[in-house]
Design a protein around this motif. Structure first.
Motif, PDB file in Angstrom:
ATOM      1  N   PRO A 179       0.818  -1.234   0.000  1.00  0.00           N
ATOM      2  CA  PRO A 179       0.000   0.000   0.000  1.00  0.00           C
ATOM      3  C   PRO A 179       0.842   1.269   0.000  1.00  0.00           C
ATOM      4  N   GLN A 180       2.031   1.233   0.628  1.00  0.00           N
ATOM      5  CA  GLN A 180       2.888   2.421   0.611  1.00  0.00           C
ATOM      6  C   GLN A 180       3.307   2.775  -0.809  1.00  0.00           C
ATOM      7  N   SER A 181       3.656   1.783  -1.594  1.00  0.00           N
ATOM      8  CA  SER A 181       4.015   2.037  -2.995  1.00  0.00           C
ATOM      9  C   SER A 181       2.830   2.578  -3.774  1.00  0.00           C
ATOM     10  N   LEU A 182       1.638   2.043  -3.501  1.00  0.00           N
ATOM     11  CA  LEU A 182       0.443   2.508  -4.211  1.00  0.00           C
ATOM     12  C   LEU A 182       0.177   3.985  -3.934  1.00  0.00           C
ATOM     13  N   ILE A 183       0.330   4.413  -2.686  1.00  0.00           N
ATOM     14  CA  ILE A 183       0.113   5.822  -2.343  1.00  0.00           C
ATOM     15  C   ILE A 183       1.066   6.711  -3.134  1.00  0.00           C
ATOM     16  N   LEU A 184       2.332   6.334  -3.173  1.00  0.00           N
ATOM     17  CA  LEU A 184       3.327   7.152  -3.862  1.00  0.00           C
ATOM     18  C   LEU A 184       3.040   7.234  -5.357  1.00  0.00           C
ATOM     19  N   THR A 185       2.709   6.095  -5.962  1.00  0.00           N
ATOM     20  CA  THR A 185       2.482   6.069  -7.414  1.00  0.00           C
ATOM     21  C   THR A 185       1.192   6.777  -7.784  1.00  0.00           C
ATOM     22  N   ASP A 186       0.136   6.526  -7.022  1.00  0.00           N
ATOM     23  CA  ASP A 186      -1.172   7.110  -7.332  1.00  0.00           C
ATOM     24  C   ASP A 186      -1.135   8.631  -7.196  1.00  0.00           C
ATOM     25  N   SER A 187      -0.546   9.127  -6.110  1.00  0.00           N
ATOM     26  CA  SER A 187      -0.609  10.570  -5.849  1.00  0.00           C
ATOM     27  C   SER A 187       0.319  11.376  -6.754  1.00  0.00           C
ATOM     28  N   ILE A 188       1.363  10.754  -7.295  1.00  0.00           N
ATOM     29  CA  ILE A 188       2.293  11.498  -8.145  1.00  0.00           C
ATOM     30  C   ILE A 188       1.825  11.517  -9.600  1.00  0.00           C
ATOM     31  N   TRP A 189       0.725  10.846  -9.886  1.00  0.00           N
ATOM     32  CA  TRP A 189       0.208  10.740 -11.261  1.00  0.00           C
ATOM     33  C   TRP A 189       0.017  12.090 -11.940  1.00  0.00           C
ATOM     34  N   PRO A 190      -0.629  13.096 -11.306  1.00  0.00           N
ATOM     35  CA  PRO A 190      -0.770  14.397 -11.987  1.00  0.00           C
ATOM     36  C   PRO A 190       0.569  15.048 -12.312  1.00  0.00           C
ATOM     37  N   ILE A 191       1.565  14.872 -11.447  1.00  0.00           N
ATOM     38  CA  ILE A 191       2.895  15.426 -11.720  1.00  0.00           C
ATOM     39  C   ILE A 191       3.504  14.740 -12.940  1.00  0.00           C
ATOM     40  N   MET A 192       3.339  13.439 -13.029  1.00  0.00           N
ATOM     41  CA  MET A 192       3.876  12.699 -14.166  1.00  0.00           C
ATOM     42  C   MET A 192       3.178  13.101 -15.474  1.00  0.00           C
ATOM     43  N   GLN A 193       1.875  13.334 -15.412  1.00  0.00           N
ATOM     44  CA  GLN A 193       1.148  13.767 -16.605  1.00  0.00           C
ATOM     45  C   GLN A 193       1.690  15.099 -17.116  1.00  0.00           C
ATOM     46  N   ALA A 194       1.934  16.022 -16.192  1.00  0.00           N
ATOM     47  CA  ALA A 194       2.437  17.337 -16.585  1.00  0.00           C
ATOM     48  C   ALA A 194       3.887  17.251 -17.055  1.00  0.00           C
ATOM     49  N   ARG A 195       4.662  16.412 -16.418  1.00  0.00           N
ATOM     50  CA  ARG A 195       6.086  16.323 -16.727  1.00  0.00           C
ATOM     51  C   ARG A 195       6.349  15.485 -17.985  1.00  0.00           C
ATOM     52  N   HIS A 196       5.513  14.473 -18.199  1.00  0.00           N
ATOM     53  CA  HIS A 196       5.700  13.563 -19.336  1.00  0.00           C
ATOM     54  C   HIS A 196       4.383  13.415 -20.114  1.00  0.00           C
ATOM     55  N   PRO A 197       3.966  14.450 -20.839  1.00  0.00           N
ATOM     56  CA  PRO A 197       2.717  14.315 -21.611  1.00  0.00           C
ATOM     57  C   PRO A 197       2.793  13.219 -22.665  1.00  0.00           C
ATOM     58  N   ASP A 198       4.015  12.833 -23.037  1.00  0.00           N
ATOM     59  CA  ASP A 198       4.174  11.738 -24.002  1.00  0.00           C
ATOM     60  C   ASP A 198       4.152  10.365 -23.334  1.00  0.00           C
ATOM     61  N   GLY A 199       4.053  10.323 -22.002  1.00  0.00           N
ATOM     62  CA  GLY A 199       3.991   9.051 -21.287  1.00  0.00           C
ATOM     63  C   GLY A 199       5.316   8.326 -21.170  1.00  0.00           C
ATOM     64  N   GLN A 200       6.413   9.006 -21.448  1.00  0.00           N
ATOM     65  CA  GLN A 200       7.724   8.337 -21.452  1.00  0.00           C
ATOM     66  C   GLN A 200       8.373   8.396 -20.063  1.00  0.00           C
ATOM     67  N   TYR A 201       7.959   7.503 -19.213  1.00  0.00           N
ATOM     68  CA  TYR A 201       8.571   7.336 -17.903  1.00  0.00           C
ATOM     69  C   TYR A 201       8.190   5.961 -17.371  1.00  0.00           C
ATOM     70  N   ALA A 202       8.930   5.500 -16.364  1.00  0.00           N
ATOM     71  CA  ALA A 202       8.647   4.204 -15.754  1.00  0.00           C
ATOM     72  C   ALA A 202       8.756   4.326 -14.241  1.00  0.00           C
ATOM     73  N   ILE A 203       7.837   3.685 -13.538  1.00  0.00           N
ATOM     74  CA  ILE A 203       7.872   3.607 -12.089  1.00  0.00           C
ATOM     75  C   ILE A 203       7.952   2.138 -11.705  1.00  0.00           C
ATOM     76  N   GLY A 204       8.944   1.809 -10.898  1.00  0.00           N
ATOM     77  CA  GLY A 204       9.125   0.432 -10.454  1.00  0.00           C
ATOM     78  C   GLY A 204       8.832   0.291  -8.982  1.00  0.00           C
ATOM     79  N   GLN A 205       8.293  -0.858  -8.602  1.00  0.00           N
ATOM     80  CA  GLN A 205       7.977  -1.147  -7.208  1.00  0.00           C
ATOM     81  C   GLN A 205       8.536  -2.522  -6.867  1.00  0.00           C
ATOM     82  N   ASP A 206       9.634  -2.524  -6.123  1.00  0.00           N
ATOM     83  CA  ASP A 206      10.296  -3.766  -5.751  1.00  0.00           C
ATOM     84  C   ASP A 206      10.734  -4.554  -6.994  1.00  0.00           C
TER      85      ASP A 206
END
Length: 296
Positions: free
Chosen positions: A35-62
């Motif tokens: 759940p800790q990873s889910l909170i971090l990934t879910d809440s940073i989503w708007p930042i990622m949309q603004a930073r990478h409008p082309d969707g070019q990024y990856a988030i890894g969890q363990d």
């Protein structure tokens, strides 16, 4: 005369993410990590949309980050509990990533976070990679690998049991411990956000969680929180619309009552000997309105 040519044997190509193990067989250390990873990934989503409008990024969890070839292969990987890599595709050749292979992509994660179940000694291990005269390789420490090999700009260690959070920034080739800002957060300047601790409930667990804030100190919300905020905003809009309707209705009723009171005064004023023009001026009516209502 025939001259022989020695055959050149090329070394095998470095393996890719489909050829490397995606697990070392070690259990997840505690029930908070997922759940800790889910909170971090879910809440940073708007930042990622603004930073990478082309969707070019990856988030890894363990997930494993492979940084050297070893036997067995998983000995050459570290698996941060959460990490973010900018400017890489989320999938490779239409396949979901099984691991992240540095020698294939050459872009280091921007930030890696470790959720320490113990006292954090493993996450702070600075043991360098070395080899004895007998050829025995010393396993390097995680801190050393992130700092000296992967060169990850931001590295955070969160001790779950004690609630202690440390964030390091790579400066002049070495990790320097960041200081808390006035809000008690660690600024992640490259992302324009802050990292800190938040006491609250999530997925049936109430405890301290790692959370993101923006540079103004506003908590970055997860999906459920965003949905609840939109619901409350919708209710407030409906309440304001209803209040406006009631105000308009009340104003119309007051206008009608005032107009009726002036019309009721017309016969009385005319009976006092005032002319239609005088009554019209006194009551802010037209002469026609006075004449039409003279007999009421």
């Amino acid at each position: 005369m025939t001259q022989s040519v020695d055959r050149v044997v090329l070394p095998p190509a470095f393996p890719d993410h489909t050829q490397l193990p995606d697990s070392d067989g070690i259990f997840v250390k505690n029930f908070q990590e997922h759940p800790q990873s889910l909170i971090l990934t879910d809440s940073i989503w708007p930042i990622m949309q603004a930073r990478h409008p082309d969707g070019q990024y990856a988030i890894g969890q363990d997930c494993g980050i492979y940084w050297r070839e070893t036997e067995p292969p998983e000995k050459g990987a570290e698996a941060p509990d959460w990490f973010y890599v900018p400017n890489v595709p989320p999938n490779l050749d239409g396949q979901i990533r099984r691991s992240y292979v540095l020698w294939r992509e050459h872009i280091a994660p921007l930030i890696a976070l470790e959720f320490a179940s113990g006292n954090g000694d493993e996450e702070r291990d600075r043991t360098p990679l070395s080899r004895t005269d007998e050829g025995v390789v010393t396993k390097p420490g995680k801190f050393w690998v992130y700092e000296q090999v992967m060169r990850i700009p931001y590295y955070g260690i969160y001790e779950i049991n004690s609630g202690r959070l440390e964030v390091y920034r790579l400066m002049e080739g070495y990790y320097q411990l960041l200081e808390l800002n006035q809000r008690g957060h660690f600024p992640i300047a490259s992302l324009g956000i802050e990292l800190g601790l938040w006491q609250g409930s999530y997925q049936n667990q109430t405890m301290l969680w790692l959370r993101w804030w923006d540079e103004e100190g506003n908590l970055l919300l997860i999906g459920d929180e965003r949905a609840e905020l939109e619901r409350l905003r919708g209710e407030q809009q409906r309440e304001r619309a209803e209040q406006e309707r009631l105000r308009a209705e009340s104003a119309e009723q007051s206008r009608q009552a005032e107009f009726q009171a002036r019309r009721d005064a017309i016969p009385r004023l005319l009976g006092m000997g005032l002319s239609a023009e005088q009554v019209a001026e006194a009551l802010s009516l037209s002469v026609e309105e006075v004449t039409d209502n003279a007999g009421e």
